[in-house]
Design a protein around this motif. Structure first.
Motif, PDB file in Angstrom:
ATOM      1  N   GLY A  16       0.808  -1.225   0.000  1.00 39.21           N
ATOM      2  CA  GLY A  16       0.000   0.000   0.000  1.00 39.21           C
ATOM      3  C   GLY A  16       0.832   1.262   0.000  1.00 39.21           C
ATOM      4  N   SER A  17       2.142   1.140  -0.065  1.00 38.08           N
ATOM      5  CA  SER A  17       3.005   2.314  -0.002  1.00 38.08           C
ATOM      6  C   SER A  17       2.859   3.218  -1.215  1.00 38.08           C
ATOM      7  N   VAL A  18       2.592   2.661  -2.378  1.00 35.61           N
ATOM      8  CA  VAL A  18       2.434   3.491  -3.570  1.00 35.61           C
ATOM      9  C   VAL A  18       1.205   4.372  -3.415  1.00 35.61           C
ATOM     10  N   ASN A  19       0.122   3.803  -2.897  1.00 36.82           N
ATOM     11  CA  ASN A  19      -1.075   4.608  -2.683  1.00 36.82           C
ATOM     12  C   ASN A  19      -0.804   5.741  -1.706  1.00 36.82           C
ATOM     13  N   ALA A  20      -0.014   5.487  -0.689  1.00 35.38           N
ATOM     14  CA  ALA A  20       0.314   6.524   0.293  1.00 35.38           C
ATOM     15  C   ALA A  20       1.108   7.653  -0.353  1.00 35.38           C
ATOM     16  N   LEU A  21       1.910   7.325  -1.348  1.00 38.23           N
ATOM     17  CA  LEU A  21       2.692   8.357  -2.031  1.00 38.23           C
ATOM     18  C   LEU A  21       1.790   9.298  -2.815  1.00 38.23           C
ATOM     19  N   HIS A  22       0.665   8.790  -3.315  1.00 33.87           N
ATOM     20  CA  HIS A  22      -0.230   9.593  -4.135  1.00 33.87           C
ATOM     21  C   HIS A  22      -1.339  10.264  -3.346  1.00 33.87           C
ATOM     22  N   ARG A  23      -1.527   9.864  -2.096  1.00 33.53           N
ATOM     23  CA  ARG A  23      -2.559  10.448  -1.268  1.00 33.53           C
ATOM     24  C   ARG A  23      -2.166  11.853  -0.858  1.00 33.53           C
ATOM     25  N   LYS A  24      -3.087  12.778  -0.983  1.00 32.73           N
ATOM     26  CA  LYS A  24      -2.832  14.140  -0.518  1.00 32.73           C
ATOM     27  C   LYS A  24      -3.010  14.173   0.990  1.00 32.73           C
ATOM     28  N   PRO A  25      -2.162  14.964   1.673  1.00 30.95           N
ATOM     29  CA  PRO A  25      -2.379  15.090   3.114  1.00 30.95           C
ATOM     30  C   PRO A  25      -3.735  15.747   3.349  1.00 30.95           C
ATOM     31  N   SER A  26      -4.395  15.395   4.423  1.00 24.67           N
ATOM     32  CA  SER A  26      -5.693  15.993   4.718  1.00 24.67           C
ATOM     33  C   SER A  26      -5.513  17.487   4.968  1.00 24.67           C
ATOM     34  N   ARG A  27      -6.599  18.212   4.814  1.00 21.63           N
ATOM     35  CA  ARG A  27      -6.566  19.653   5.014  1.00 21.63           C
ATOM     36  C   ARG A  27      -6.124  19.961   6.444  1.00 21.63           C
ATOM     37  N   ARG A  28      -6.618  19.153   7.398  1.00 17.54           N
ATOM     38  CA  ARG A  28      -6.255  19.369   8.806  1.00 17.54           C
ATOM     39  C   ARG A  28      -4.751  19.203   9.014  1.00 17.54           C
ATOM     40  N   VAL A  29      -4.175  18.191   8.382  1.00 20.82           N
ATOM     41  CA  VAL A  29      -2.729  17.982   8.503  1.00 20.82           C
ATOM     42  C   VAL A  29      -1.983  19.180   7.926  1.00 20.82           C
ATOM     43  N   LYS A  30      -2.428  19.677   6.798  1.00 20.61           N
ATOM     44  CA  LYS A  30      -1.775  20.845   6.187  1.00 20.61           C
ATOM     45  C   LYS A  30      -1.841  22.058   7.107  1.00 20.61           C
ATOM     46  N   VAL A  31      -3.000  22.291   7.715  1.00 22.47           N
ATOM     47  CA  VAL A  31      -3.159  23.442   8.613  1.00 22.47           C
ATOM     48  C   VAL A  31      -2.277  23.281   9.840  1.00 22.47           C
ATOM     49  N   GLU A  32      -2.229  22.070  10.381  1.00 23.68           N
ATOM     50  CA  GLU A  32      -1.375  21.833  11.552  1.00 23.68           C
ATOM     51  C   GLU A  32       0.089  22.088  11.210  1.00 23.68           C
ATOM     52  N   GLU A  33       0.528  21.590  10.055  1.00 24.71           N
ATOM     53  CA  GLU A  33       1.914  21.828   9.636  1.00 24.71           C
ATOM     54  C   GLU A  33       2.169  23.316   9.440  1.00 24.71           C
ATOM     55  N   LEU A  34       1.223  24.009   8.834  1.00 23.17           N
ATOM     56  CA  LEU A  34       1.340  25.446   8.611  1.00 23.17           C
ATOM     57  C   LEU A  34       1.434  26.187   9.946  1.00 23.17           C
ATOM     58  N   PHE A  35       0.584  25.815  10.886  1.00 24.43           N
ATOM     59  CA  PHE A  35       0.604  26.445  12.208  1.00 24.43           C
ATOM     60  C   PHE A  35       1.919  26.143  12.925  1.00 24.43           C
ATOM     61  N   ASN A  36       2.320  24.887  12.900  1.00 26.47           N
ATOM     62  CA  ASN A  36       3.568  24.508  13.593  1.00 26.47           C
ATOM     63  C   ASN A  36       4.777  25.196  12.987  1.00 26.47           C
ATOM     64  N   ARG A  37       4.786  25.362  11.688  1.00 23.85           N
ATOM     65  CA  ARG A  37       5.924  25.978  11.008  1.00 23.85           C
ATOM     66  C   ARG A  37       5.980  27.492  11.227  1.00 23.85           C
ATOM     67  N   ASN A  38       4.827  28.148  11.335  1.00 24.91           N
ATOM     68  CA  ASN A  38       4.809  29.609  11.373  1.00 24.91           C
ATOM     69  C   ASN A  38       4.399  30.223  12.707  1.00 24.91           C
ATOM     70  N   CYS A  39       3.673  29.498  13.523  1.00 22.92           N
ATOM     71  CA  CYS A  39       3.077  30.104  14.716  1.00 22.92           C
ATOM     72  C   CYS A  39       3.514  29.483  16.039  1.00 22.92           C
ATOM     73  N   ALA A  40       3.788  28.184  16.010  1.00 28.77           N
ATOM     74  CA  ALA A  40       4.018  27.449  17.258  1.00 28.77           C
ATOM     75  C   ALA A  40       5.245  27.916  18.031  1.00 28.77           C
ATOM     76  N   ARG A  41       6.208  28.519  17.365  1.00 36.70           N
ATOM     77  CA  ARG A  41       7.394  29.006  18.080  1.00 36.70           C
ATOM     78  C   ARG A  41       6.988  29.940  19.214  1.00 36.70           C
ATOM     79  N   CYS A  42       5.998  30.765  18.962  1.00 34.90           N
ATOM     80  CA  CYS A  42       5.523  31.682  20.002  1.00 34.90           C
ATOM     81  C   CYS A  42       4.241  31.187  20.662  1.00 34.90           C
ATOM     82  N   HIS A  43       3.294  30.737  19.862  1.00 29.87           N
ATOM     83  CA  HIS A  43       1.980  30.378  20.383  1.00 29.87           C
ATOM     84  C   HIS A  43       1.884  28.939  20.873  1.00 29.87           C
ATOM     85  N   GLY A  44       2.917  28.139  20.639  1.00 22.96           N
ATOM     86  CA  GLY A  44       2.898  26.740  21.046  1.00 22.96           C
ATOM     87  C   GLY A  44       1.961  25.924  20.172  1.00 22.96           C
ATOM     88  N   ALA A  45       2.272  24.678  19.981  1.00 22.64           N
ATOM     89  CA  ALA A  45       1.442  23.807  19.148  1.00 22.64           C
ATOM     90  C   ALA A  45       0.041  23.667  19.732  1.00 22.64           C
TER      91      ALA A  45
END
Length: 130
Positions: free
Chosen positions: A26-55
């Motif tokens: 199932g690894s090939v399918n995982a390569l083609h799966r888009k990350p969920s919107r929630r995962v993208k937002v969490e990554e965006l928050f962690n990358r840009n905001c969490a340094r000050c606001h915490g995860a």
């Protein structure tokens, strides 16, 4: 058969075997799966905001203490700051910055800023459920 052709056949067989293994696990399918919107937002928050606001949105970080970043999970903060917590105002703060908060308007897209504002407002909603 010449040496080059044997190498091509061997590497093709190896590649085919790899593809079969990836499909079977199932690894090939995982390569083609888009990350969920929630995962993208969490990554965006962690990358840009969490340094000050915490995860977790509580701002219990060295930078959060230094810049007096608000605890987004604190219902009292939301009440006291109702005049600046509308989505429109928060979008402006994220885009233009305010006090110790840097501006992200040139770094992030409008869609990303909207997602972050929704994430920040979500900290308030999760506190109400507790």
């Amino acid at each position: 058969m010449n040496r080059f052709l044997k190498g091509v056949i061997a590497s093709s067989a190896g590649a085919l075997l790899l593809v079969v293994v990836l499909f079977s696990t199932g690894s090939v399918n995982a390569l083609h799966r888009k990350p969920s919107r929630r995962v993208k937002v969490e990554e965006l928050f962690n990358r840009n905001c969490a340094r000050c606001h915490g995860a977790d949105g509580r701002s219990d970080t060295p930078s959060g203490h230094l810049f007096k970043a608000p605890d987004f999970t604190d219902a009292e903060w939301w009440k006291k700051n109702a005049s600046i917590t509308s989505p429109r105002t928060l979008r402006s703060v994220v885009a233009r910055g305010k006090a110790g908060m840097p501006a992200f308007g040139k770094k992030l897209t409008k869609s990303e800023i909207n997602s972050l504002v929704n994430r920040v407002r979500g900290f308030r909603k999760s506190e109400r459920k507790s």
